[in-house]
Design a protein around this motif. Structure first.
Motif, mmCIF file in Angstrom:
data_model
loop_
_atom_site.group_PDB
_atom_site.id
_atom_site.type_symbol
_atom_site.label_atom_id
_atom_site.label_comp_id
_atom_site.label_asym_id
_atom_site.label_seq_id
_atom_site.Cartn_x
_atom_site.Cartn_y
_atom_site.Cartn_z
ATOM 1 N N ILE A 16 30.489 -21.973 -24.055
ATOM 2 C CA ILE A 16 31.759 -21.588 -24.668
ATOM 3 C C ILE A 16 32.192 -20.228 -24.142
ATOM 4 O O ILE A 16 33.373 -20.014 -23.814
ATOM 5 N N ASP A 17 31.248 -19.306 -24.024
ATOM 6 C CA ASP A 17 31.567 -18.006 -23.436
ATOM 7 C C ASP A 17 31.995 -18.160 -21.975
ATOM 8 O O ASP A 17 32.913 -17.476 -21.510
ATOM 9 N N ASP A 18 31.331 -19.060 -21.254
ATOM 10 C CA ASP A 18 31.718 -19.310 -19.861
ATOM 11 C C ASP A 18 33.165 -19.790 -19.759
ATOM 12 O O ASP A 18 33.912 -19.391 -18.860
ATOM 13 N N LEU A 19 33.558 -20.659 -20.696
ATOM 14 C CA LEU A 19 34.910 -21.214 -20.654
ATOM 15 C C LEU A 19 35.972 -20.146 -20.855
ATOM 16 O O LEU A 19 37.120 -20.334 -20.443
ATOM 17 N N ARG A 20 35.616 -19.034 -21.476
ATOM 18 C CA ARG A 20 36.595 -17.961 -21.647
ATOM 19 C C ARG A 20 37.087 -17.432 -20.306
ATOM 20 O O ARG A 20 38.170 -16.866 -20.196
ATOM 21 N N LYS A 21 36.278 -17.600 -19.278
ATOM 22 C CA LYS A 21 36.669 -17.135 -17.956
ATOM 23 C C LYS A 21 37.855 -17.922 -17.410
ATOM 24 O O LYS A 21 38.512 -17.492 -16.460
ATOM 25 N N LEU A 22 38.117 -19.092 -18.006
ATOM 26 C CA LEU A 22 39.225 -19.922 -17.541
ATOM 27 C C LEU A 22 40.540 -19.582 -18.223
ATOM 28 O O LEU A 22 41.585 -20.023 -17.791
ATOM 29 N N VAL A 23 40.504 -18.824 -19.319
ATOM 30 C CA VAL A 23 41.724 -18.615 -20.092
ATOM 31 C C VAL A 23 42.677 -17.618 -19.450
ATOM 32 O O VAL A 23 43.861 -17.881 -19.321
ATOM 33 N N ILE A 78 52.183 -35.897 -18.315
ATOM 34 C CA ILE A 78 51.012 -35.051 -18.137
ATOM 35 C C ILE A 78 51.060 -33.931 -19.169
ATOM 36 O O ILE A 78 52.101 -33.316 -19.377
ATOM 37 N N LEU A 79 49.937 -33.659 -19.786
ATOM 38 C CA LEU A 79 49.800 -32.559 -20.731
ATOM 39 C C LEU A 79 48.826 -31.557 -20.137
ATOM 40 O O LEU A 79 47.664 -31.891 -19.895
ATOM 41 N N PHE A 80 49.306 -30.343 -19.853
ATOM 42 C CA PHE A 80 48.406 -29.379 -19.237
ATOM 43 C C PHE A 80 48.940 -27.968 -19.352
ATOM 44 O O PHE A 80 50.113 -27.745 -19.616
ATOM 45 N N GLY A 81 48.048 -26.996 -19.174
ATOM 46 C CA GLY A 81 48.407 -25.583 -19.253
ATOM 47 C C GLY A 81 48.741 -25.035 -17.889
ATOM 48 O O GLY A 81 48.282 -25.547 -16.864
ATOM 49 N N GLY A 114 48.942 -20.970 -22.207
ATOM 50 C CA GLY A 114 50.032 -21.812 -22.681
ATOM 51 C C GLY A 114 49.773 -23.287 -22.427
ATOM 52 O O GLY A 114 48.779 -23.671 -21.809
ATOM 53 N N LEU A 115 50.680 -24.123 -22.900
ATOM 54 C CA LEU A 115 50.531 -25.566 -22.763
ATOM 55 C C LEU A 115 51.877 -26.169 -22.395
ATOM 56 O O LEU A 115 52.906 -25.791 -22.946
ATOM 57 N N SER A 116 51.875 -27.098 -21.447
ATOM 58 C CA SER A 116 53.108 -27.721 -20.985
ATOM 59 C C SER A 116 52.972 -29.233 -21.002
ATOM 60 O O SER A 116 51.877 -29.778 -20.920
ATOM 61 N N VAL A 210 45.106 -29.414 -15.755
ATOM 62 C CA VAL A 210 44.696 -30.276 -16.862
ATOM 63 C C VAL A 210 43.355 -29.794 -17.407
ATOM 64 O O VAL A 210 43.145 -29.734 -18.619
ATOM 65 N N LEU A 211 42.435 -29.416 -16.516
ATOM 66 C CA LEU A 211 41.156 -28.845 -16.957
ATOM 67 C C LEU A 211 41.367 -27.548 -17.740
ATOM 68 O O LEU A 211 40.721 -27.314 -18.760
ATOM 69 N N LEU A 212 42.284 -26.706 -17.278
ATOM 70 C CA LEU A 212 42.564 -25.455 -17.970
ATOM 71 C C LEU A 212 43.093 -25.712 -19.382
ATOM 72 O O LEU A 212 42.752 -25.004 -20.323
ATOM 73 N N SER A 213 43.902 -26.747 -19.533
ATOM 74 C CA SER A 213 44.449 -27.039 -20.864
ATOM 75 C C SER A 213 43.352 -27.519 -21.806
ATOM 76 O O SER A 213 43.356 -27.195 -22.997
#
Length: 234
Positions: A16-23, A78-81, A114-116, A210-213
């Protein structure tokens, strides 16, 4: 709890901490690739270790899903950030800030991407009266969160888990499984092949967004933060 289970539970929290690097805007390509392993770890293990860290009930994730039924056969959605406003379609933040706490319990904030949603068709005029807004935001069980559809290409839908496996095996972000992956998920792989071939809607590869979202939704989830904090107390 055994020492081994405690170690596994803490390792999952570290994902979960690793995923913060993607935000934050500008996440590295290496981190986006590694997200396929981090997200798969949460998919495979969060439900099991939820009770181990002392949490009751089941984890639920508030997230969007493609629930346009019946789904028109010529629609692509498509739903993605993203890091910027897309060239067409609607863009808006799911949440401007991801909130969490540090190791000492102090509140901290992280920038959000954000999300688009992009909805298009070459043959049909998009009219939401056809079935209302195709994307619905609701509380979902962990299994439903990964299994529900987050997009389609010409009527062929794909789930969050399909996206994770596609990035890992089809794009080679982890390793190739060749025919085994294609035989397991041929419809989703064909749809995601076309999404991947689109002219980039943002600066990155479309599937990366899509992965980022998916990462952002998890980080915005109260359940994910509750697990991270509980595992940190072990």
């Amino acid at each position: 709890m055994t020492t081994q289970n405690a170690r596994f539970a803490k390792n999952l929290a570290s994902r979960i901490d690793d995923l913060r690097k993607l935000v934050p805007v500008g996440a590295s390509d290496a981190n986006v690739r590694a997200a396929t392993a981090w997200l798969r770890d949460i998919h495979d293990n969060l439900q099991e270790f939820w009770a181990y860290v002392g949490l009751s009930g089941d984890p639920t994730i508030k997230a969007y899903g493609l629930e346009w039924n019946p789904l028109p056969g010529d629609i692509t959605a498509i739903l993605f950030g993203g890091e910027e406003t897309p060239q067409f379609g609607h863009a808006g933040p799911l949440k401007p800030i991801v909130h969490s706490v540090d190791a000492q319990g102090a509140p901290i904030e992280h920038p959000s991407i954000g999300l688009s949603s992009i909805i298009m068709s070459q043959t049909t005029s998009i009219d939401f009266t056809m079935g209302g807004d195709p994307f619905h935001d609701r509380d979902r069980s962990l299994a439903d969160y990964f299994a529900c559809s987050v997009g389609c290409c010409e009527g062929k839908s794909f789930s969050r888990f399909d996206v994770i496996e596609y990035a890992a095996y089809r794009l080679g972000y982890i390793h190739a499984q060749g025919d085994r992956y294609l035989k397991r998920s041929p419809v989703a792989a064909a749809a995601l092949d076309k999404i991947d071939e689109f002219y980039p809607l943002y600066k990155r590869n479309n599937l990366d967004y899509v992965l980022l979202s998916i990462a952002q939704e998890l980080l915005n989830s109260e359940a994910i933060e509750r697990y991270r904090v509980a595992a940190g107390r072990l």
